[in-house]
Design a protein around this motif. Structure first.
Motif, mmCIF file in Angstrom:
data_model
loop_
_atom_site.group_PDB
_atom_site.id
_atom_site.type_symbol
_atom_site.label_atom_id
_atom_site.label_comp_id
_atom_site.label_asym_id
_atom_site.label_seq_id
_atom_site.Cartn_x
_atom_site.Cartn_y
_atom_site.Cartn_z
ATOM 1 N N LEU A 193 -93.937 59.970 -98.634
ATOM 2 C CA LEU A 193 -93.480 61.245 -98.057
ATOM 3 C C LEU A 193 -92.034 61.497 -98.445
ATOM 4 O O LEU A 193 -91.233 60.554 -98.595
ATOM 5 C CB LEU A 193 -93.599 61.189 -96.530
ATOM 6 N N PHE A 194 -91.694 62.759 -98.614
ATOM 7 C CA PHE A 194 -90.324 63.151 -98.959
ATOM 8 C C PHE A 194 -89.942 64.409 -98.186
ATOM 9 O O PHE A 194 -90.808 65.186 -97.785
ATOM 10 C CB PHE A 194 -90.222 63.462 -100.462
ATOM 11 N N THR A 195 -88.650 64.595 -97.956
ATOM 12 C CA THR A 195 -88.161 65.850 -97.408
ATOM 13 C C THR A 195 -86.804 66.142 -98.045
ATOM 14 O O THR A 195 -86.401 65.468 -98.998
ATOM 15 C CB THR A 195 -88.075 65.783 -95.868
ATOM 16 N N ARG A 196 -86.099 67.199 -97.575
ATOM 17 C CA ARG A 196 -84.779 67.528 -98.171
ATOM 18 C C ARG A 196 -83.751 66.466 -97.757
ATOM 19 O O ARG A 196 -83.916 65.843 -96.696
ATOM 20 C CB ARG A 196 -84.352 68.914 -97.668
ATOM 21 N N PRO A 197 -82.686 66.246 -98.553
ATOM 22 C CA PRO A 197 -82.315 66.973 -99.764
ATOM 23 C C PRO A 197 -83.167 66.555 -100.953
ATOM 24 O O PRO A 197 -83.674 65.416 -100.974
ATOM 25 C CB PRO A 197 -80.849 66.596 -99.974
ATOM 26 N N VAL A 198 -83.286 67.384 -101.947
ATOM 27 C CA VAL A 198 -84.111 67.089 -103.120
ATOM 28 C C VAL A 198 -83.537 65.908 -103.891
ATOM 29 O O VAL A 198 -84.262 65.100 -104.447
ATOM 30 C CB VAL A 198 -84.214 68.342 -104.028
ATOM 31 N N ARG A 254 -78.494 60.229 -103.177
ATOM 32 C CA ARG A 254 -77.967 58.972 -103.719
ATOM 33 C C ARG A 254 -78.611 58.649 -105.060
ATOM 34 O O ARG A 254 -79.001 57.513 -105.330
ATOM 35 C CB ARG A 254 -78.219 57.827 -102.717
ATOM 36 N N GLY A 255 -78.762 59.697 -105.866
ATOM 37 C CA GLY A 255 -79.294 59.509 -107.214
ATOM 38 C C GLY A 255 -80.798 59.392 -107.260
ATOM 39 O O GLY A 255 -81.389 59.165 -108.314
ATOM 40 N N LEU A 256 -81.442 59.571 -106.130
ATOM 41 C CA LEU A 256 -82.904 59.484 -106.044
ATOM 42 C C LEU A 256 -83.462 60.872 -105.771
ATOM 43 O O LEU A 256 -83.016 61.542 -104.821
ATOM 44 C CB LEU A 256 -83.315 58.524 -104.912
ATOM 45 N N VAL A 316 -93.227 67.235 -108.970
ATOM 46 C CA VAL A 316 -94.503 67.910 -108.672
ATOM 47 C C VAL A 316 -94.500 68.459 -107.244
ATOM 48 O O VAL A 316 -95.065 69.517 -106.954
ATOM 49 C CB VAL A 316 -95.691 66.941 -108.876
ATOM 50 N N LEU A 317 -93.795 67.788 -106.348
ATOM 51 C CA LEU A 317 -93.811 68.220 -104.941
ATOM 52 C C LEU A 317 -92.978 69.475 -104.739
ATOM 53 O O LEU A 317 -93.095 70.153 -103.720
ATOM 54 C CB LEU A 317 -93.298 67.092 -104.034
ATOM 55 N N MET A 318 -92.113 69.773 -105.737
ATOM 56 C CA MET A 318 -91.274 70.971 -105.651
ATOM 57 C C MET A 318 -91.854 72.093 -106.506
ATOM 58 O O MET A 318 -91.272 73.161 -106.625
ATOM 59 C CB MET A 318 -89.846 70.660 -106.113
#
Ligand code: JBK
Length: 241
Positions: free
Chosen positions: A189-194, A197-199, A204-206
């Protein structure tokens, strides 16, 4: 329908935590009714003894059957009733699974029997089996000091599936082990910020391309499941191409 949950333990304070968070809210909303009981309330000696040495010898102590039987009589009753589910968390139990949680989420009564010491006199379990629907379940192959922590984990797994408990029941469909996930592990799972820390969030999720996003998620679920839980995979899942 209100689900009544009873906990029998020599440490009933373990279950005070059920007054907080979503579980506490469920109790307020009448979805669940929680009763924690001190097993020592059904002893009759000055020391409120609940254990004794094991027949046949061996280390440690075994929980005496008498207090359990008297507690059952008062809390559950003396008539058989298969609609009452009695759960004995135990390292020798069957693995507790999401499907077991799903089944229990429709129960009207669940009684958790939390053993301590080396365990409970087996006749308590045999007696319970003659009266109610009994589940001897294990959370994993490791040793705990008693059944209380397991009872809390099982409670959370079950109650969150009770209709009306989760604000958004759709969120249940995509969780690990859920039927909506074909029993696979949940994708990352991911959320903002896009970028953090360089990650970066996977592009595809955007993309806004729902088909590509769904494929990426499915592929990730299959990959994770194959890597971490080969026991959950079968020829249907295969490895993402
Ligand atoms: N592993 C364990 C234990 O050692 C004692 C009570 C319950 C469990 N369990 O459910 O996994």
């Amino acid at each position: 329908m209100t689900m009544r949950l009873d906990y029998l333990s020599i440490f009933p304070a373990y279950f005070d935590v059920l007054d907080i968070s979503l579980l506490g809210k469920a109790a307020v909303n009448g979805l669940v009714e929680v009763h924690a009981h001190d097993l020592r309330d059904w002893t009759h000696d000055r020391h409120r003894t609940v254990d004794d040495t094991p027949c046949g010898g061996g280390a440690g102590m075994v929980m005496k059957p008498d207090p359990w039987g008297e507690a059952f009589d008062e809390i559950i009753g003396t008539e058989p009733d298969s609609s009452v589910h009695v759960i004995f968390p135990s390292p020798s139990g069957a693995p507790f699974t999401q499907s077991a949680a799903q089944e229990l989420s429709s129960a009207v009564r669940i009684v958790f029997c939390c053993g301590r010491y080396e365990g409970i006199d087996h006749r308590v379990i045999d007696y319970a089996r003659s009266m109610w629907t009994v589940h001897e379940v294990s959370l994993g192959d490791y040793v705990l000091n008693g059944g209380e922590v397991a009872a809390l984990a099982i409670t959370e797994a079950v109650v969150r599936l009770v209709p009306g408990f989760m604000g958004n029941p759709e969120s249940l469909a995509e969780e690990s082990f859920s039927a909506g996930q074909d029993g696979l592990l949940e994708y990352p799972l991911f959320t903002r910020p896009v970028s953090w820390r360089g990650l970066d969030v996977p592009e595809v999720l955007m993309s806004g391309h729902h088909g590509r996003i769904a494929k990426w998620r499915r592929d990730e679920s299959v990959r994770l499941t194959c890597e971490r839980r080969p026991d959950l995979t079968d020829s249907d899942f295969g490895v993402p191409h």
